[in-house]
Design a protein around this motif. Structure first.
Motif, PDB file in Angstrom:
ATOM      1  N   ASP A  67       0.858  -1.183   0.000  1.00  0.00           N
ATOM      2  CA  ASP A  67       0.000   0.000   0.000  1.00  0.00           C
ATOM      3  C   ASP A  67       0.899   1.240   0.000  1.00  0.00           C
ATOM      4  O   ASP A  67       1.723   1.406   0.904  1.00  0.00           O
ATOM      5  CB  ASP A  67      -0.879  -0.032   1.256  1.00  0.00           C
ATOM      6  CG  ASP A  67      -1.923   1.074   1.295  1.00  0.00           C
ATOM      7  OD1 ASP A  67      -1.665   2.172   0.766  1.00  0.00           O
ATOM      8  OD2 ASP A  67      -2.997   0.845   1.884  1.00  0.00           O
ATOM      9  N   GLY A 108      -7.362   6.275  -8.262  1.00  0.00           N
ATOM     10  CA  GLY A 108      -7.750   4.872  -8.320  1.00  0.00           C
ATOM     11  C   GLY A 108      -7.941   4.347  -9.729  1.00  0.00           C
ATOM     12  O   GLY A 108      -7.864   5.089 -10.706  1.00  0.00           O
ATOM     13  N   SER A 116     -10.930  -1.982  -8.750  1.00  0.00           N
ATOM     14  CA  SER A 116     -12.288  -2.114  -8.210  1.00  0.00           C
ATOM     15  C   SER A 116     -12.946  -3.388  -8.725  1.00  0.00           C
ATOM     16  O   SER A 116     -13.615  -4.110  -7.969  1.00  0.00           O
ATOM     17  CB  SER A 116     -13.132  -0.894  -8.609  1.00  0.00           C
ATOM     18  OG  SER A 116     -12.581   0.303  -8.103  1.00  0.00           O
ATOM     19  N   ASN A 161     -11.442  -6.500  -7.080  1.00  0.00           N
ATOM     20  CA  ASN A 161     -11.967  -6.645  -5.724  1.00  0.00           C
ATOM     21  C   ASN A 161     -13.397  -7.180  -5.744  1.00  0.00           C
ATOM     22  O   ASN A 161     -13.775  -8.014  -4.919  1.00  0.00           O
ATOM     23  CB  ASN A 161     -11.927  -5.293  -5.012  1.00  0.00           C
ATOM     24  CG  ASN A 161     -12.313  -5.388  -3.554  1.00  0.00           C
ATOM     25  OD1 ASN A 161     -11.603  -5.969  -2.747  1.00  0.00           O
ATOM     26  ND2 ASN A 161     -13.456  -4.811  -3.203  1.00  0.00           N
ATOM     27  N   LYS A 166      -5.600  -3.277  -3.504  1.00  0.00           N
ATOM     28  CA  LYS A 166      -6.716  -2.834  -2.665  1.00  0.00           C
ATOM     29  C   LYS A 166      -6.681  -1.319  -2.445  1.00  0.00           C
ATOM     30  O   LYS A 166      -7.728  -0.670  -2.355  1.00  0.00           O
ATOM     31  CB  LYS A 166      -6.702  -3.586  -1.338  1.00  0.00           C
ATOM     32  CG  LYS A 166      -6.998  -5.082  -1.501  1.00  0.00           C
ATOM     33  CD  LYS A 166      -7.106  -5.786  -0.184  1.00  0.00           C
ATOM     34  CE  LYS A 166      -7.301  -7.292  -0.379  1.00  0.00           C
ATOM     35  NZ  LYS A 166      -8.461  -7.620  -1.232  1.00  0.00           N
ATOM     36  N   SER A 167      -5.482  -0.753  -2.370  1.00  0.00           N
ATOM     37  CA  SER A 167      -5.381   0.699  -2.186  1.00  0.00           C
ATOM     38  C   SER A 167      -5.848   1.449  -3.426  1.00  0.00           C
ATOM     39  O   SER A 167      -6.236   2.620  -3.343  1.00  0.00           O
ATOM     40  CB  SER A 167      -3.935   1.094  -1.864  1.00  0.00           C
ATOM     41  OG  SER A 167      -3.112   1.039  -3.018  1.00  0.00           O
ATOM     42  N   THR A 214     -11.528   3.849  -2.470  1.00  0.00           N
ATOM     43  CA  THR A 214     -10.468   3.875  -1.452  1.00  0.00           C
ATOM     44  C   THR A 214      -9.463   4.979  -1.753  1.00  0.00           C
ATOM     45  O   THR A 214      -9.104   5.777  -0.877  1.00  0.00           O
ATOM     46  CB  THR A 214      -9.746   2.520  -1.393  1.00  0.00           C
ATOM     47  OG1 THR A 214     -10.690   1.501  -1.053  1.00  0.00           O
ATOM     48  CG2 THR A 214      -8.624   2.530  -0.369  1.00  0.00           C
ATOM     49  N   ALA A 250      -8.820   8.496   0.424  1.00  0.00           N
ATOM     50  CA  ALA A 250      -7.641   8.238   1.253  1.00  0.00           C
ATOM     51  C   ALA A 250      -7.029   9.489   1.868  1.00  0.00           C
ATOM     52  O   ALA A 250      -6.382   9.421   2.913  1.00  0.00           O
ATOM     53  CB  ALA A 250      -6.580   7.507   0.429  1.00  0.00           C
TER      54      ALA A 250
END
Length: 273
Positions: free
Chosen positions: A72, A141, A146, A149, A162-163, A168, A172
């Motif tokens: 991350d 992002g 996405s 996930n 995931k970050s 997200t 952030a």
């Protein structure tokens, strides 16, 4: 005696001038993005060769800030982006030394996060950072992350993946806070069948323009400019939607609003902008 005094004064002046030129050294600092390798290090070596020959488009002294490309980019610790950015910029962008930053993809996510959390402007903290050239910035992002996930019900992907989930990444940090440093975006629109079906608007097969241009919300965009209004939705239920770049974010002045016909990897050659 007069000659000796004059020679001593001249020698001292030259020494001070030389020392001044060293202290005023300007560096280009490279920060990489998502990778399957660990590029951990801060210095003149591009550990595990993330940048390849692309850094040759930039002349002068170069510093590479590397970290574990699967981690991350918001995290601190061993082989982590935030720790190594702090170390690198403290060593090369302070105390009379200045730097320009060139980031790629999630490397832009990392440096933007760092700037946003400085607790003041970069200059007020003693840093001399002239600008950030953001190549295919992933700080907004990627819909690919996405989608990964979603189809794996949250079990797929590493910490970096995931970050990069759109919600997200956008939630952030405060993207409008750049620590007083201008972020100059360089987007590409050379997409790829498959990825481009998932990414909205123009894309470089990894990130869409809403991210690589620093827009304040996700959407399907085909121009990179300060503000853009377009009609969205199916008639008669369509409506105008306006997108603006975050404060402190700009298109690189050497580009048109169209961007560059380059893919996510090829755009690494544009660090000179």
């Amino acid at each position: 005696m007069q000659k000796r005094t004059l020679l001593l004064a001249l020698t001292t002046a030259l020494t001070l001038a030389f020392a001044g030129s060293i202290s005023a050294q300007t560096y280009t600092v490279f920060i990489h993005g998502k990778s399957g390798s660990n590029h951990n290090g801060v210095g003149t070596t591009d550990v595990n060769n993330y940048w390849g020959s692309s850094h040759n488009s930039v002349s002068g002294s170069k510093i590479f800030i590397g970290y574990d490309g699967t981690s991350d980019p918001r995290t601190y610790g061993s082989s982590r982006a935030q720790t190594n950015i702090t170390t690198g910029l403290t060593n090369y962008c302070k105390n009379g030394k200045s730097c320009k930053i060139v980031c790629h993809s999630a490397g832009c996510y990392a440096i933007e996060y760092w700037l946003s959390n400085l607790g003041g402007t970069a200059s007020s903290k003693g840093f001399s950072i002239t600008k950030v050239t953001a190549l295919a910035a992933a700080s907004g992002g990627s819909e690919l992350a996405s989608a990964l996930n979603g189809i794996t019900f949250g079990f797929g992907g590493n910490a970096m993946d995931k970050s990069l989930i759109v919600g997200t990444a956008r939630g952030a940090f405060n993207h409008n806070n750049t620590g007083g440093v201008g972020i100059y975006h360089v987007p590409g629109y050379k997409g790829m069948i498959g990825a481009s079906l998932i990414l909205p608007g123009e894309d470089d097969y990894a990130v869409a323009y809403h991210s690589s241009c620093g827009y304040n919300k996700a959407g399907g965009l085909d121009k990179c400019q300060a503000s853009l209004t377009q009609s969205e939705g199916i008639w008669p239920f369509n409506s105008n939607v306006t997108y603006t770049q975050y404060s402190g974010h700009y298109r690189a002045p050497s580009l048109s609003a169209t961007g560059l016909y380059l893919n996510h990897s090829e755009i690494k050659n544009e660090g000179w902008r």
